[in-house]
Design a protein around this motif. Structure first.
Motif, mmCIF file in Angstrom:
data_model
loop_
_atom_site.group_PDB
_atom_site.id
_atom_site.type_symbol
_atom_site.label_atom_id
_atom_site.label_comp_id
_atom_site.label_asym_id
_atom_site.label_seq_id
_atom_site.Cartn_x
_atom_site.Cartn_y
_atom_site.Cartn_z
ATOM 1 N N ILE A 49 0.864 -1.189 0.000
ATOM 2 C CA ILE A 49 0.000 0.000 0.000
ATOM 3 C C ILE A 49 0.898 1.236 0.000
ATOM 4 N N ILE A 50 0.945 1.915 -1.149
ATOM 5 C CA ILE A 50 1.736 3.150 -1.248
ATOM 6 C C ILE A 50 0.804 4.304 -0.892
ATOM 7 N N GLY A 51 1.157 5.014 0.151
ATOM 8 C CA GLY A 51 0.232 5.956 0.767
ATOM 9 C C GLY A 51 -0.419 5.281 1.965
ATOM 10 N N GLY A 52 0.295 4.311 2.524
ATOM 11 C CA GLY A 52 -0.242 3.488 3.606
ATOM 12 C C GLY A 52 -0.364 4.225 4.931
ATOM 13 N N THR A 106 -0.315 -13.104 2.802
ATOM 14 C CA THR A 106 0.869 -13.660 3.472
ATOM 15 C C THR A 106 1.911 -12.585 3.785
ATOM 16 N N GLY A 107 1.654 -11.368 3.324
ATOM 17 C CA GLY A 107 2.596 -10.300 3.632
ATOM 18 C C GLY A 107 2.029 -8.955 3.225
ATOM 19 N N MET A 108 2.462 -7.907 3.919
ATOM 20 C CA MET A 108 1.974 -6.567 3.601
ATOM 21 C C MET A 108 3.060 -5.542 3.905
ATOM 22 N N VAL A 109 3.186 -4.580 3.013
ATOM 23 C CA VAL A 109 4.095 -3.457 3.248
ATOM 24 C C VAL A 109 3.284 -2.176 3.155
ATOM 25 N N LEU A 110 3.417 -1.331 4.161
ATOM 26 C CA LEU A 110 2.794 -0.004 4.113
ATOM 27 C C LEU A 110 3.900 1.012 3.856
ATOM 28 N N ALA A 111 3.819 1.692 2.739
ATOM 29 C CA ALA A 111 4.845 2.679 2.392
ATOM 30 C C ALA A 111 4.239 4.072 2.397
ATOM 31 N N ASP A 112 5.019 5.034 2.824
ATOM 32 C CA ASP A 112 4.583 6.428 2.756
ATOM 33 C C ASP A 112 5.822 7.302 2.841
ATOM 34 N N ILE A 113 5.623 8.590 2.725
ATOM 35 C CA ILE A 113 6.773 9.499 2.711
ATOM 36 C C ILE A 113 7.501 9.455 4.066
ATOM 37 N N VAL A 114 6.734 9.221 5.130
ATOM 38 C CA VAL A 114 7.360 8.862 6.413
ATOM 39 C C VAL A 114 6.760 7.542 6.861
ATOM 40 N N LEU A 159 11.411 -0.576 -3.298
ATOM 41 C CA LEU A 159 10.141 -0.850 -2.622
ATOM 42 C C LEU A 159 9.386 -2.023 -3.246
ATOM 43 N N ILE A 160 9.433 -2.097 -4.575
ATOM 44 C CA ILE A 160 8.595 -3.073 -5.289
ATOM 45 C C ILE A 160 9.479 -4.180 -5.840
ATOM 46 N N ASP A 161 9.227 -5.400 -5.422
ATOM 47 C CA ASP A 161 9.963 -6.499 -6.045
ATOM 48 C C ASP A 161 9.001 -7.560 -6.553
ATOM 49 N N VAL A 183 -0.258 -7.342 -5.395
ATOM 50 C CA VAL A 183 -1.235 -6.253 -5.527
ATOM 51 C C VAL A 183 -0.622 -4.973 -4.956
ATOM 52 N N ILE A 184 -0.676 -3.920 -5.749
ATOM 53 C CA ILE A 184 -0.178 -2.611 -5.305
ATOM 54 C C ILE A 184 -1.345 -1.636 -5.244
ATOM 55 N N TYR A 185 -1.538 -1.020 -4.101
ATOM 56 C CA TYR A 185 -2.463 0.108 -4.004
ATOM 57 C C TYR A 185 -1.638 1.381 -4.112
ATOM 58 N N LEU A 186 -1.905 2.160 -5.138
ATOM 59 C CA LEU A 186 -1.171 3.417 -5.324
ATOM 60 C C LEU A 186 -2.098 4.563 -4.913
ATOM 61 N N LEU A 187 -2.085 4.849 -3.622
ATOM 62 C CA LEU A 187 -2.971 5.870 -3.044
ATOM 63 C C LEU A 187 -2.240 7.186 -2.807
ATOM 64 N N ALA A 188 -0.913 7.148 -2.804
ATOM 65 C CA ALA A 188 -0.125 8.330 -2.446
ATOM 66 C C ALA A 188 -0.315 9.443 -3.468
#
Lengths: 321, 321
Positions: free
Chosen positions: A5-8, A32-40, A67-69, A74-79
């Motif tokens: 989740i980009i903008g997580g 089975t896995g989750m990454v929350l990414a954001d500017i901080v 970030l993406i491998d 599934v990528i959520y591009l919310l940022a």
């Protein structure tokens, strides 16, 4: 099923993460896995699978590559840089909203794994002289840099999907209400604060008349739609991967009546009507007559009545406030 | 009045340069300098003012910075990687058509001189299921990477104009006929070669029926429209700087009859009809029912009959062939 989740760290990103954790699966597969990414680094919910936070400026191709491998499904591009900021600081809007989106799509193309990409666009793609109601096939003629950058993102998501680089889908979000948190400088801030503050026992100012109409969706329903949106079969979308996310048009008066029906007559007494011409000048130009036919046909949905929006706020957000 | 033609080595770029030299002025001001830029040094016509050639890859921001400086008043951005190549080589299409356009616009923004920028877009922005006729306000739903990149260019030209970084205008070109030169591998090649070759006394193959209809413009009229297009007052375009360039819909049969009316019955006898299903599969999907109302209202025009297109070829191009 690995989800990024980009903008997580944002309102919708956090609620989406919690909902996906509760649900445990997406597109028929166990998460089975989750990454929350954001500017901080975003806050991390507890999860029964590995979950991590990443700070990432998507304007940097190298950061996106890190970030993406290949194991991301599934990528959520919310940022996004929001409307007001993209207008006042053209560079940062272009950097995040246009080049950031391109960087994510290009990284997906390089990986050759065709991940599902859910892109959040906006009603702000519409502008200028367009007929009512706005349909899924109404021309985007954005009159802001934010709207322009989102319209470009939609075109890119469509072409990258057509070429098989991603399995994309782009949803134009309605105005989200009731948003938790504090009032901000956005012209739309009152569309949440006139309910949120009174429900918290505080006074709020409504800068428009009771008959002001707009197009809304609750945060909870928005998250449900983002999950449903990831599960749509790509081929079912036809030649365009872009559509309005369902919402519903209500007047301020209808929304206040809904609050009273759910929470009694006290909160509405805390709303003070005070004309603010500078706010009115902005929000009265916004489109509110939209027909999200395509998304409805694909299983996404709107709130049935604004009473739902009020109830969701009381259930989901008031306890934390 | 200093003019830069990016794509100055191509068919339209060369004809535009010659026409501007003949005319001597643009936007009411005497032309005092011209630069023709292309990926390789373009041919240079004689001119009564300083004229120079530049080789420039617009995919390189530094090269664009070297090309455009503060004394340029009008920029024609005609350079593009064409449809077939942009589809088969995604990288080069993105590099030239998207990033190249962005590089030109960003350079203009940095100069703060608000030059007039005339951007050539394409009917290829339209695709998928759209109703006939196509109007200026029909949604672009491109189904090629070329069309996507052109639609993005239109959005950027509009936003950079709205912000005052450029004074832009984007014209979606019809299919140009009669093109001089040799047949090529484009699916549309026959739309010029079935006239050009017979007028040169050579046989040509027509892969579609006499009733195949399409939307055409002569090279001469296209150049006139690009000049008129540079002279339109920006404010007159309203909230969108993008419009169809006028053209006219003709069937192959009407076009052949026009050739016969102008050049006698001999050339038509050199056309051999031979169904080519692979060509038909491509060109029969193309839109031909377009209404260029906005450009017509702003002074641009179409050829009156295909006899004009034939005459222009005989006058402008046959002598050099």
């Amino acid at each position: 099923m690995n989800i990024l989740i980009i903008g997580g760290g944002g309102l919708i990103g956090q609620k989406l993460a919690h909902k996906l954790i509760d649900k445990g699966e997406l597109r028929g597969q166990e998460i089975t896995g989750m990454v929350l990414a954001d500017i901080v680094d975003p806050a991390l919910p507890d999860a029964p699978f590995p979950i991590s936070a990443a700070s990432c400026d998507i304007g940097e191709p190298e950061a996106v590559a890190g970030l993406i491998d290949k194991d991301i499904d599934v990528i959520y591009l919310l940022a996004a840089v929001v409307s007001g900021q993209a207008e006042s600081d053209f560079d940062i809007g272009m950097r995040v909203n246009l080049h950031g989106t391109l960087n994510v799509l290009e990284r997906c193309r390089a990986l050759e794994t065709t991940p599902v990409v859910v892109f959040t666009s906006s009603m702000a793609v519409f502008g200028g002289d367009v007929p009512d109601p706005i349909e899924d096939w109404t021309i985007p003629n954005p009159q802001t840099s934010y709207g322009t950058q989102k319209a470009i993102g939609e075109l890119l998501v469509n072409d990258y999907s057509r070429k098989g680089f991603i399995d994309g889908r782009a949803f134009r979000l309605p105005t989200i209400s009731v948003r938790p948190g504090k009032p901000n400088l956005a012209a739309s801030s009152f569309m949440s604060s006139i309910f949120r503050e009174p429900l918290n026992g505080q006074e709020a100012i409504c800068p428009v008349d009771r008959d002001f109409a707009h197009f809304y969706l609750s945060p909870r329903r928005c998250v449900d739609n983002l999950i449903c949106g990831a599960e749509i079969d790509g081929d079912a979308m036809g030649t365009s991967r872009t559509m309005m996310m369902p919402g519903r048009t209500w007047t301020i008066g209808q929304m206040i009546d809904a609050m009273t029906a759910v929470a009694g007559s006290e909160p509405a007494r805390l709303i003070r009507f005070e004309d603010q011409p500078e706010i009115q000048a902005i929000v009265k130009g916004w489109k509110f007559d939209l027909n999200p036919a395509k998304a409805l046909s694909l299983g996404l949905s709107a709130d049935e009545s604004f009473e739902e929006n009020i109830r969701y706020y009381l259930e989901d957000d008031l306890p934390r406030a």
